[in-house]
Design a protein around this motif. Structure first.
Motif, mmCIF file in Angstrom:
data_model
loop_
_atom_site.group_PDB
_atom_site.id
_atom_site.type_symbol
_atom_site.label_atom_id
_atom_site.label_comp_id
_atom_site.label_asym_id
_atom_site.label_seq_id
_atom_site.Cartn_x
_atom_site.Cartn_y
_atom_site.Cartn_z
ATOM 1 N N ILE A 1 0.842 -1.208 0.000
ATOM 2 C CA ILE A 1 0.000 0.000 0.000
ATOM 3 C C ILE A 1 0.869 1.247 0.000
ATOM 4 C CG2 ILE A 1 -1.680 1.323 1.336
ATOM 5 C CD1 ILE A 1 -2.812 -1.357 2.317
ATOM 6 N N ASN A 2 1.917 1.234 0.820
ATOM 7 C CA ASN A 2 2.811 2.402 0.887
ATOM 8 C C ASN A 2 3.517 2.637 -0.441
ATOM 9 O OD1 ASN A 2 2.772 3.815 3.406
ATOM 10 N ND2 ASN A 2 3.545 1.974 4.403
ATOM 11 N N ALA A 3 3.998 1.562 -1.068
ATOM 12 C CA ALA A 3 4.684 1.717 -2.356
ATOM 13 C C ALA A 3 3.736 2.329 -3.386
ATOM 14 C CB ALA A 3 5.207 0.371 -2.836
ATOM 15 N N PHE A 4 2.484 1.858 -3.393
ATOM 16 C CA PHE A 4 1.501 2.406 -4.329
ATOM 17 C C PHE A 4 1.185 3.870 -4.003
ATOM 18 C CE2 PHE A 4 -2.962 3.311 -5.337
ATOM 19 C CZ PHE A 4 -2.929 3.137 -6.718
ATOM 20 N N LEU A 5 0.929 4.150 -2.710
ATOM 21 C CA LEU A 5 0.558 5.503 -2.289
ATOM 22 C C LEU A 5 1.654 6.506 -2.605
ATOM 23 C CD1 LEU A 5 -1.240 7.513 -0.725
ATOM 24 C CD2 LEU A 5 -0.152 6.710 1.390
#
Length: 836
Positions: A133-137
């Motif tokens: 999720i962090n990589a995408f965000l």
């Protein structure tokens, strides 16, 4: 240690001022205590103290950025004490992003909430879910910012700056998420989650502390009368506009150059910044913190006490000043041997807030240039003198308040170390005899800084700032506009108006702030309004600083005011500031609807050719609608009325008010009022004397008895007016001297007037009173000797001349007068011996 910290000169001075530095010391000292508490707490839950420290440090920024000083030593101590944290690259990443608030608060405002989301995902979700999720965000955030920066760069927008430079923080954060994405945590995921939970609370509480700044735009949106920088946040054209708020947080009002980059271009000599200089020298401030020899600290504080170092007495004095420093260094060494980490923390706090601040603040000594000005001067062929930064205008020791607080604290620690060393020593004499004596000496030693620094820092009876502000406001008629020059003639007036409700009809126009567009808009819009012809759009587009475009001075008509001023040319004024344009615009737009005044502190360079229209009325110059004749430049009746019936001088003249250097400088403006009205009265005395002489001549020539009687009556009336006016002059100067006994100017003027009007006995009495205050002042000696000669007391005059010969650097004139007096007294041998 606590008493030495509190009674040190700088800490005490900051404590009795309306200053941000001592409240900031609360945060720094509490954070220091908390990190020591953290080190002594059980391992299981001690990191909660670090979270509290983060909250307090970021909360303290709402008082002053100096609270961030605690971050580096505290961080160093944490890494030294807990080696697991020094290897935690996640903590390093979060720490660097949190520290960005120092050099770019707007970046912290953007990334702070994002980091809370990042840390929260890792702390409370499954590890694999969180990193995807962090990589995408943050990938989305990175791409969005790259597009925005590219568009700004393509449009060649000034705001776009350098693409790579603006993208570095986003690259840094995105790179971190990629590293975390591919990190192989394996079996330690529970430990990693615990670390992320700590980081989540750390950054969350830092943001919570910093959120105190939300108050700023809320308060500014209510348009208070004092709204510096107008840091509002608005919604315009479908987007949030917060430029003023961002500039406020980034301290743009103090200059666009970063303090961190500025420190690498020295603005003053090392000997001035680190050595002895009464305005900026750290060495002098350090040595005289707790005691000082010679005159009062606030009068040329450091130069006076360090004269004649080359002599044995001077060297002995220097060694005495260094005793507390030697004791502190002993404490450093002793504690380092027994608790290395604690010693490093406490030593680094002293060094960072003293030597570190000398480097960071980079004070100007008046002989060095700003880098940009120097480079421009070189590029233009070094034409004319090198541009220099003005010397620091006041004593800057208050910036070192935290350093001197820890210096005082270290004296307490060092005293404990020394007593421990003595009481545990094998030598019985040191243990049983010397140690108990030192206990007593250390116990009473805080009396030294208490007694040495009390007189300079006690403020009981000091009504000078209040009364000065009151007197300035009361000098203006109803609904007046008063131009002021700087801090001391602006902030006290605002206090009286807003806190005490005194003369709120008078609108203060500060010339320094008049160079800012937000201030001009407030003057135009907020009651009591200042007449300004520019619209808001014109204020934004037309008003700019510029080089003076006029080669020579020329006459310029103000059509609204109906007067003509001489606008200075390039020879008199190199640059035209916004304030210069606004002074003329306000006077012209007013059309004499409101009375306009300048405080006497405003220099001629700021008057924009209005000098011929100014008339002194007490502490202000009033602008008139026609040229004021030279002999009427002082409104005698109005000034006397103000001095006698309106102005307050509480605590002055009776020794009740403690008079600091700043107070004395402020009071010099009182002296100007007394002196100017006395000079105006003296001119009228000369006119009366001329008229009396003419009448006496007329009476002597008159043959008719009836005419003689009439002339005698006129003479009597003239002599009465003359005596009354002379007594008024003497009384005003007596009053001025009683208010400011240290100021030589009213004394000298009084002597000249007394001599010119043959009041010899009173003149002799007054000059001897002056000599009791300053017995070796050359001007007083010269005045007394000349007066005694006029009175025919030449032998007494020669006694004074002997003192003058011993005092004056170039006594040739005094020798001549002595020889002439010996000759007139028939003492020819003495005259010849003297000349030989």
């Amino acid at each position: 240690g606590a008493l030495f910290a509190a009674f040190g000169y700088t800490f005490w001075f900051s404590a009795v001022e309306a200053s941000v530095y001592v409240p900031t010391m609360l945060f720094i000292s509490v954070c220091t205590w908390l990190v020591l508490k953290w080190a002594q707490s059980p391992d299981e839950d001690r990191d909660r103290y670090l979270v509290l420290i983060a909250y307090l440090v970021f909360l303290s920024i709402g008082v002053h950025m100096m609270g961030m000083l605690a971050m580096a030593p505290v961080g160093l101590f944490v890494f030294l004490y807990d080696r697991d944290k020094i290897r935690d690259w996640r903590l390093w990443f979060i720490g660097i992003m949190m520290a960005s608030v120092i050099w770019q608060p707007s970046m912290f405002l953007v990334f702070g909430p994002l980091l809370v989301i990042m840390a929260g995902l890792y702390a409370f979700l499954r590890f694999n879910d969180a990193r995807y999720i962090n990589a995408f965000l943050f990938g989305i955030v990175f791409l969005w910012r790259a597009v925005v920066e590219f568009r700004m760069l393509r449009n060649d927008s000034i705001a776009g700056g350098t693409f790579v430079e603006n993208m570095i923080p986003y690259m840094f954060v995105f790179a971190f998420t990629i590293v975390e994405l591919f990190a192989d945590e394996g079996a330690v995921q529970a430990l990693i989650r615990r670390k992320w939970r700590f980081l989540f609370w750390l950054i969350a509480y830092a943001i919570l502390g910093y959120s105190v700044h939300i108050y700023i735009p809320i308060r500014s949106a209510l348009n208070p009368i004092i709204d510096e920088n107008h840091p509002v946040v608005t919604w315009e054209d479908g987007r949030v506009k917060a430029d003023n708020f961002r500039y406020f947080l980034e301290r743009k009002q103090y200059g666009s150059e970063s303090m961190i980059t500025r420190m690498f271009w020295r603005r003053g000599a090392w000997t001035k910044q680190f050595g002895i200089d009464d305005h900026m020298g750290y060495g002098g401030f350090h040595l005289t913190q707790f005691f000082h020899f010679g005159r009062s600290i606030d009068v040329d504080r450091t130069h006076t006490v360090f004269q004649n170092w080359g002599t044995a007495g001077g060297l002995f004095r220097l060694l005495l000043y260094l005793v507390p420093t030697f004791l502190m260094i002993f404490g450093w060494r002793y504690l380092y041997k027994r608790n290395k980490n604690m010693a490093i923390l406490m030593i680094s706090l002293v060094l960072l807030s003293s030597v570190g601040l000398v480097l960071y603040m980079n004070f100007a000594d008046g002989h060095h240039a700003e880098k940009r000005d120097y480079m421009a001067w070189v590029q233009n062929g070094r034409q004319g003198e090198m541009p220099t930064v003005h010397r620091e205008v006041r004593i800057r020791d208050y910036f070192f308040t935290p350093g001197f607080m820890f210096y005082g604290m270290w004296l307490g620690i060092a005293a404990g170390c020394l007593l421990h060393a003595l009481f545990t020593h094998k030598n019985s004499f040191l243990r049983t005899r010397l140690a108990p004596i030192l206990v007593v000496l250390f116990a009473v030693s805080p009396v030294l800084p208490l007694t040495q620094n009390y007189a300079e820092n006690q403020r009981g009876g000091d009504w000078v700032p209040y009364d000065y502000a009151y007197n300035l406001l009361m000098s203006c008629e109803k609904d007046g506009i008063l131009f002021t020059n700087g801090d001391n003639d602006t902030f006290p007036l605002w206090f009286l108006q807003e806190a005490r409700g005194i003369r709120r009809d008078v609108r203060i126009v500060n010339l320094s702030l008049l160079n800012t567009l937000w201030y001009i808009k407030q003057l135009k819009d907020l009651e009591p309004k200042v007449p300004i012809s520019y619209t808001h759009k014109q204020i934004e587009t037309k008003l700019r600083h510029s080089l003076n475009p006029f080669p020579k001075s020329f006459e310029y008509e103000l059509p609204g005011a109906g007067i003509t001023v001489i606008v200075p040319g390039q020879g008199q004024k190199h640059a035209m500031r916004i304030q210069d344009q606004m002074v003329l615009n306000i006077v012209d737009s007013n059309r004499w609807k409101k009375p306009i005044y300048f405080a006497v502190t405003v220099s001629d360079a700021n008057l924009m050719g209005l000098q011929p229209y100014l008339q002194m009325q007490g502490l202000v110059y009033r602008v008139h609608d026609e040229v004021v004749p030279r002999e009427e430049r002082v409104d005698i009746d109005k000034t006397l009325y103000m001095l006698d019936q309106v102005y307050q001088f509480r605590g002055l003249g009776n020794g009740e008010a403690p008079l600091s250097e700043t107070t004395r400088k402020l009071m010099s403006n009182y002296a100007a009022s007394f002196i100017q009205v006395s000079l105006a009265l003296q001119r009228s005395l000369d006119e009366l004397k001329t008229e009396i002489a003419a009448k006496e001549s007329s009476a002597a020539d008159s043959l008719a008895k009836e005419a003689a009687v009439g002339v005698d009556a006129e003479l009597a009336a003239l002599r009465t007016r003359y005596e009354t006016r002379l007594n008024t002059v003497i009384n005003k100067l007596d009053q001025c001297v009683s208010l400011m006994p240290w100021d030589w100017r009213p004394r000298m003027l009084r002597q000249e007037i007394l001599l010119a009007n043959e009041r010899y006995d009173l003149a002799l009495k007054r000059i001897r009173e002056a000599r009791r205050i300053e017995p070796d002042k050359v001007e007083y000696l010269q005045m007394e000797a000349q007066l005694l000669e006029k009175m025919g007391r030449k032998a007494e005059a020669n006694k004074v001349y002997k003192n003058l010969v011993a005092t004056e650097p170039d006594p040739w004139a005094a020798y001549l007068r002595m020889a002439a007096n010996y000759r007139d007294l028939g003492m020819y041998d003495s005259a010849i011996d003297l000349m030989r």
